[in-house]
Write a protein that holds these residues in place. Sequence first.
Motif, short mmCIF file in Angstrom:
data_model
loop_
_atom_site.label_atom_id
_atom_site.label_comp_id
_atom_site.label_asym_id
_atom_site.label_seq_id
_atom_site.Cartn_x
_atom_site.Cartn_y
_atom_site.Cartn_z
N ARG A 1 -3.27 19.20 -5.21
CA ARG A 1 -2.53 19.49 -4.64
C ARG A 1 -2.75 19.82 -2.57
O ARG A 1 -1.55 19.48 -1.69
CB ARG A 1 -1.71 20.97 -4.56
CG ARG A 1 -0.28 20.93 -3.99
CD ARG A 1 0.12 21.75 -4.99
NE ARG A 1 1.49 22.25 -4.18
CZ ARG A 1 2.93 23.35 -4.20
NH1 ARG A 1 2.39 23.71 -5.51
NH2 ARG A 1 3.78 23.13 -3.85
N HIS A 2 -3.72 20.32 -2.53
CA HIS A 2 -4.30 20.66 -0.76
C HIS A 2 -3.96 19.38 -0.33
O HIS A 2 -3.98 18.73 1.02
CB HIS A 2 -4.84 21.88 -0.47
CG HIS A 2 -5.97 22.17 0.73
ND1 HIS A 2 -4.76 22.83 1.80
CD2 HIS A 2 -5.95 21.33 1.55
CE1 HIS A 2 -5.06 22.57 3.05
NE2 HIS A 2 -5.86 21.98 2.61
N SER A 3 -4.99 18.79 -1.41
CA SER A 3 -5.80 17.04 -0.79
C SER A 3 -5.05 16.46 -0.52
O SER A 3 -4.91 15.60 0.28
CB SER A 3 -7.21 16.97 -1.36
OG SER A 3 -7.87 18.31 -1.24
N PHE B 1 -3.91 14.18 2.84
CA PHE B 1 -3.56 12.47 2.92
C PHE B 1 -2.56 12.36 3.18
O PHE B 1 -2.51 11.37 4.08
CB PHE B 1 -4.23 12.73 1.56
CG PHE B 1 -4.02 10.59 1.83
CD1 PHE B 1 -5.48 9.97 2.21
CD2 PHE B 1 -3.19 9.90 0.85
CE1 PHE B 1 -5.45 9.15 2.04
CE2 PHE B 1 -3.25 8.93 1.23
CZ PHE B 1 -4.48 8.25 1.57
N ILE B 2 -1.50 13.03 2.60
CA ILE B 2 0.13 12.12 3.12
C ILE B 2 -0.07 12.77 4.85
O ILE B 2 1.13 11.90 5.49
CB ILE B 2 0.94 12.39 2.17
CG1 ILE B 2 0.44 12.27 0.81
CG2 ILE B 2 2.74 12.23 2.63
CD1 ILE B 2 2.12 12.99 0.04
N ALA C 1 1.20 7.77 8.54
CA ALA C 1 2.25 6.08 10.07
C ALA C 1 0.82 4.83 10.01
O ALA C 1 0.84 4.17 10.40
CB ALA C 1 2.23 6.62 11.42
N SER C 2 0.08 5.31 8.89
CA SER C 2 -0.54 4.00 8.17
C SER C 2 -0.23 3.32 7.83
O SER C 2 1.06 3.51 7.07
CB SER C 2 -2.03 4.90 7.80
OG SER C 2 -2.29 5.82 8.37
N LYS C 3 -0.47 2.15 7.38
CA LYS C 3 -0.31 1.06 7.31
C LYS C 3 -1.22 0.65 5.99
O LYS C 3 -2.46 0.10 6.78
CB LYS C 3 -0.68 -0.33 7.92
CG LYS C 3 1.31 -0.38 8.83
CD LYS C 3 0.85 -1.56 9.97
CE LYS C 3 2.79 -1.39 11.37
NZ LYS C 3 2.45 -1.89 11.75
N GLN D 1 -6.18 5.34 -2.72
CA GLN D 1 -6.76 6.19 -1.68
C GLN D 1 -5.93 7.50 -1.70
O GLN D 1 -6.47 9.03 -1.71
CB GLN D 1 -6.27 5.76 -0.57
CG GLN D 1 -7.02 4.23 -0.39
CD GLN D 1 -6.60 4.00 0.75
OE1 GLN D 1 -6.14 4.97 2.00
NE2 GLN D 1 -7.58 2.93 1.36
N LEU D 2 -4.72 8.34 -2.49
CA LEU D 2 -4.21 9.24 -2.51
C LEU D 2 -4.74 9.81 -4.04
O LEU D 2 -5.47 11.08 -3.28
CB LEU D 2 -2.42 9.33 -2.45
CG LEU D 2 -1.50 10.45 -3.57
CD1 LEU D 2 -2.00 11.47 -2.63
CD2 LEU D 2 -0.33 10.01 -3.33
#
Length: 251
Positions: free
Chosen positions: A59-61, A65-66, A71-73, A83-84
Amino acid sequence: MADGKKKETQPGSPDETGLDRIKALLPGDDLAPELKELSLTIFIASVAGFLFGGMIGARHSGDKFITHNHASKFTSVMQAQRQLHAASLLGFMRKGSHWSWRVGLFAGLFSGTTLLLSEYRDKQDSLNYISAGALTGGVFRVARGLKPFIGGTVLGTLISVPVGMAMTGVERMLMSGVERDKQRQRKLEARRKYRDKWDHKLGATSALIQDMADEPSSGIQGYYKLDPSNSSSTGDSSRLDNNSSQSCDKT
């Protein structure tokens, strides 16, 4: 003391000491029932710590990541989800392994100390849990200095007081005096069988060693003395040596 040997005490006898009861737990070919229960406790605690810590880490990772990739594309939604999930899985494994060994070590120290104290004192009461909690709390904080060690010992004692009282109370509620006596007798009988089995194996090993020592034809010397084929080969070699020496004399 006529033969100069110490008389071996039997499990449950009045002469049995706390050290004798602890020595009966030492592993031979088979683990004692108490050690099997201790191993199972450590395994369950390690698995539970791995799952609990893994869920926290995942959950923390995932949240991290989010937040960092807000703002990443990404080329597609599938790539972002992949990737998530990879970040969450990595956090699960990393945090789970960290919690696993710590919880397993804590359970092993606490349960092992409780087992040793109960066997040494031959009693199952709150004092065993309180002492085990104090020792476990101190050991977990000893690497940080004297003050953390004292604080961990005090904290472990305070936590283990209600735990010990609750465990002792539940045991007394679920088990009457007669049932506790029966459990004690089953425990003593299991220890007697365990010790008799170990003594039988030691006696068989000693008898085998004694038979090997008393065997007259054991070793290389016995083989050369008793093997007829070996003696004939020795005679043939001696005759060959004599013939070769005679031919040398003629020349």
